[in-house]
Design an enzyme around this catalytic site. Structure first.
Site, PDB file in Angstrom:
ATOM      1  N   SER A  14       5.839  41.251 -31.469  1.00 20.54           N
ATOM      2  CA  SER A  14       4.573  41.153 -30.741  1.00 20.54           C
ATOM      3  C   SER A  14       4.438  42.198 -29.642  1.00 20.54           C
ATOM      4  O   SER A  14       3.348  42.731 -29.415  1.00 20.54           O
ATOM      5  CB  SER A  14       4.426  39.744 -30.147  1.00 20.54           C
ATOM      6  OG  SER A  14       5.516  39.443 -29.285  1.00 20.54           O
ATOM      7  N   GLU A  19      15.316  47.688 -39.239  1.00 27.69           N
ATOM      8  CA  GLU A  19      15.292  48.077 -37.831  1.00 27.69           C
ATOM      9  C   GLU A  19      16.580  48.796 -37.444  1.00 27.69           C
ATOM     10  O   GLU A  19      16.551  49.816 -36.746  1.00 27.69           O
ATOM     11  CB  GLU A  19      15.091  46.836 -36.954  1.00 27.69           C
ATOM     12  CG  GLU A  19      13.696  46.247 -37.040  1.00 27.69           C
ATOM     13  CD  GLU A  19      13.576  44.909 -36.333  1.00 27.69           C
ATOM     14  OE1 GLU A  19      12.457  44.554 -35.950  1.00 27.69           O
ATOM     15  OE2 GLU A  19      14.598  44.213 -36.170  1.00 27.69           O
ATOM     16  N   ASP A  33      11.347  49.482 -30.248  1.00 26.45           N
ATOM     17  CA  ASP A  33      11.518  48.212 -30.953  1.00 26.45           C
ATOM     18  C   ASP A  33      11.752  47.098 -29.943  1.00 26.45           C
ATOM     19  O   ASP A  33      12.116  47.362 -28.785  1.00 26.45           O
ATOM     20  CB  ASP A  33      12.703  48.305 -31.920  1.00 26.45           C
ATOM     21  CG  ASP A  33      12.531  47.433 -33.157  1.00 26.45           C
ATOM     22  OD1 ASP A  33      11.702  46.502 -33.101  1.00 26.45           O
ATOM     23  OD2 ASP A  33      13.223  47.674 -34.154  1.00 26.45           O
ATOM     24  N   LYS A  68      18.704  40.964 -32.686  1.00 27.32           N
ATOM     25  CA  LYS A  68      17.383  41.172 -33.242  1.00 27.32           C
ATOM     26  C   LYS A  68      17.293  40.439 -34.575  1.00 27.32           C
ATOM     27  O   LYS A  68      18.300  40.041 -35.122  1.00 27.32           O
ATOM     28  CB  LYS A  68      17.115  42.673 -33.450  1.00 27.32           C
ATOM     29  CG  LYS A  68      17.009  43.458 -32.139  1.00 27.32           C
ATOM     30  CD  LYS A  68      16.895  44.955 -32.353  1.00 27.32           C
ATOM     31  CE  LYS A  68      15.828  45.357 -33.344  1.00 27.32           C
ATOM     32  NZ  LYS A  68      14.481  44.833 -33.003  1.00 27.32           N
TER      33      LYS A  68
END
EC number: 5.3.1.6
Length: 237
Positions: free
Chosen positions: A35, A112, A90, A103
């Site tokens: 987000s 990622e 990120d 993550k």
């Protein structure tokens, strides 16, 4: 940017903007998932559309990031064409004092990690609630697993002291499926004393593609905070 009075949204927007301001013309950038990172992608796109940025291309870390980049006009490329990036932006689910990360809340941690590790500079954008003394304090550790190996991998993770849970979909029946067509096991460890060793140990389990520990990868953390009711951005380098 979307007009809002929500302080949390404003904070995410400020952090995303602060990260996007570090993008320069004639660069290749990794576009993360989440987000807060979504606001960075939006703002990068706005800078491109106004002509403030030129000759910028992005490498998305997920299908979601790809959709956002196309929506906001950020040109894209792939790792088949380039072999490194100038910058990656990120998010993270947890950040410890050594800038190690967990993550994978969006089940995109495999892509990622590939993209973020190939960047000359990796910037992490988070809110202050993501800062922890030890990894695993507030967030489960995601492990991406090929479907046929779920049961043996769960047993191996439990032998390491983890409590496992196959991640299930929200607003869909069945488990979460990654962009690679795999499944995600979320693991709770009481204490992650040695993130680097645990990262390697888990990745050595047959059937594991990648886990959500990012050790020694982040260069700069941009932390969003609400101070006196207003959003602020703090740097941890």
């Amino acid at each position: 940017m979307t007009v809002t009075n929500d302080p949390v949204v404003l904070m995410k927007q400020e952090v995303g903007k602060a990260a996007a301001q570090r993008v320069h013309s004639d660069t290749i950038i990794g576009l993360g998932t989440g987000s807060t990172t979504a606001y960075a992608i939006q703002y990068i796109g706005e800078r491109i559309q106004t002509g403030e940025l030129k000759n910028v291309v992005g490498v998305p870390t997920s299908f979601g990031a790809e959709v956002l980049a196309r929506k906001y006009g950020v040109p894209l490329t792939t790792l088949d064409v380039i072999d490194k990036m100038d910058l990656a932006i990120d998010g993270a689910d947890e950040v410890d004092p050594q800038k190690n990360l967990i993550k994978g809340g969006g089940a995109a941690h495999t892509r990622e990690k590939i993209v973020d590790s190939l960047a000359d500079v990796f910037i992490v954008v988070v809110d202050s609630g993501k800062l922890v003394d030890k990894l695993g304090s507030t967030f489960l550790l995601p492990v991406e697993v090929i479907p046929m190996a779920v049961t043996p991998v769960i047993k191996a993770l439990e032998k390491l002291g983890g409590k496992t849970d196959l991640r299930m979909g929200v607003k869909k029946a069945g488990p979460v499926v990654t962009d690679q067509g795999n499944l995600v096991i979320d693991v709770k460890f009481d204490n992650i004393e040695d993130p680097a060793n645990l990262e390697k140990t888990i990745n050595n389990i047959p059937g594991v593609l990648e886990n959500g520990l990012f050790v020694g990868v982040a260069d700069l953390i941009l932390v969003g905070e609400i101070i006196d009711g207003k959003p602020r951005v703090r740097e941890i380098s």
